[in-house]
Design a protein around this motif. Structure first.
Motif, PDB file in Angstrom:
ATOM      1  N   GLY A 101      -9.090   4.729  -5.748  1.00 30.59           N
ATOM      2  CA  GLY A 101      -7.917   3.898  -5.926  1.00 30.59           C
ATOM      3  C   GLY A 101      -8.247   2.628  -6.678  1.00 30.59           C
ATOM      4  O   GLY A 101      -9.407   2.357  -7.006  1.00 30.59           O
ATOM      5  N   TRP A 157      -8.765  -7.292 -10.165  1.00 33.62           N
ATOM      6  CA  TRP A 157      -8.556  -5.913  -9.773  1.00 33.62           C
ATOM      7  C   TRP A 157      -9.893  -5.316  -9.353  1.00 33.62           C
ATOM      8  O   TRP A 157     -10.944  -5.819  -9.703  1.00 33.62           O
ATOM      9  CB  TRP A 157      -7.906  -5.091 -10.892  1.00 33.62           C
ATOM     10  N   ASP A 191       0.858  -1.175   0.000  1.00 28.14           N
ATOM     11  CA  ASP A 191       0.000   0.000   0.000  1.00 28.14           C
ATOM     12  C   ASP A 191       0.903   1.237   0.000  1.00 28.14           C
ATOM     13  O   ASP A 191       1.904   1.254   0.735  1.00 28.14           O
ATOM     14  CB  ASP A 191      -0.879  -0.024   1.250  1.00 28.14           C
ATOM     15  N   PRO A 192       0.589   2.257  -0.801  1.00 29.19           N
ATOM     16  CA  PRO A 192       1.458   3.441  -0.861  1.00 29.19           C
ATOM     17  C   PRO A 192       1.689   4.117   0.491  1.00 29.19           C
ATOM     18  O   PRO A 192       2.780   4.616   0.744  1.00 29.19           O
ATOM     19  CB  PRO A 192       0.729   4.383  -1.810  1.00 29.19           C
ATOM     20  N   ARG A 220      -2.099  -5.437  -3.759  1.00 31.96           N
ATOM     21  CA  ARG A 220      -1.406  -4.166  -3.945  1.00 31.96           C
ATOM     22  C   ARG A 220      -2.404  -3.078  -4.315  1.00 31.96           C
ATOM     23  O   ARG A 220      -3.171  -3.219  -5.263  1.00 31.96           O
ATOM     24  CB  ARG A 220      -0.353  -4.293  -5.037  1.00 31.96           C
ATOM     25  N   ASP A 221      -2.393  -1.994  -3.528  1.00 35.03           N
ATOM     26  CA  ASP A 221      -3.256  -0.850  -3.786  1.00 35.03           C
ATOM     27  C   ASP A 221      -2.463   0.263  -4.463  1.00 35.03           C
ATOM     28  O   ASP A 221      -1.270   0.457  -4.192  1.00 35.03           O
ATOM     29  CB  ASP A 221      -3.839  -0.298  -2.475  1.00 35.03           C
ATOM     30  N   PHE A 222      -3.165   1.013  -5.315  1.00 38.02           N
ATOM     31  CA  PHE A 222      -2.596   2.161  -6.007  1.00 38.02           C
ATOM     32  C   PHE A 222      -3.535   3.342  -5.807  1.00 38.02           C
ATOM     33  O   PHE A 222      -4.721   3.246  -6.128  1.00 38.02           O
ATOM     34  CB  PHE A 222      -2.460   1.880  -7.515  1.00 38.02           C
ATOM     35  N   TYR A 223      -3.012   4.444  -5.263  1.00 37.90           N
ATOM     36  CA  TYR A 223      -3.785   5.677  -5.087  1.00 37.90           C
ATOM     37  C   TYR A 223      -2.829   6.795  -4.701  1.00 37.90           C
ATOM     38  O   TYR A 223      -1.676   6.535  -4.319  1.00 37.90           O
ATOM     39  CB  TYR A 223      -4.875   5.520  -4.010  1.00 37.90           C
TER      40      TYR A 223
END
Length: 115
Positions: free
Chosen positions: A92, A78, A35-36, A107-110
């Motif tokens: 996200g 996803w 996670d970012p 895996r998160d993207f935001y």
């Protein structure tokens, strides 16, 4: 065989109850969570500790997640989601890999909020 898409549909069904500790059975022992804002968390015990912390933190801050869309196949899925926060929503995307009916990679993207 449980597909990745089915696992993630179950994930979001459980997550909508806001007790993230109930997600634990969906993770494989060697799973990786990325996670970012949180970073990389490896292994089910560490992920379980993270899920317990998220349950408390998100409840205290009156935040939650809403899924907008889920797609996938047998091994990869996803989702597009909203992180509902008092300060404003953040959109996200989550990318998930599944083996033997369990998450092996999450895996998160935001964009990480400032402050």
């Amino acid at each position: 065989m449980t597909t990745a898409k089915q696992v993630i549909e179950k994930f979001w069904e459980i997550q909508s109850g806001h007790d993230y500790t109930k997600l634990s059975p969906l993770f494989a022992n060697n799973a990786v969570f990325e996670d970012p804002a949180i970073g990389r968390v490896e292994g089910k015990p560490a992920i379980e500790k993270l899920l317990a912390g998220l349950t408390k933190e998100l409840a205290d801050k009156r935040m939650h997640f809403e899924v907008l869309e889920i797609a996938g196949d047998d091994h990869v899925a996803w989702s597009r989601w909203l992180w509902k926060r008092p300060e404003g929503d953040i959109e996200g995307v989550g990318l998930y890999k599944v083996a033997d009916g369990q998450l092996i990679s999450y895996r998160d993207f935001y964009a990480v909020p400032k402050g």
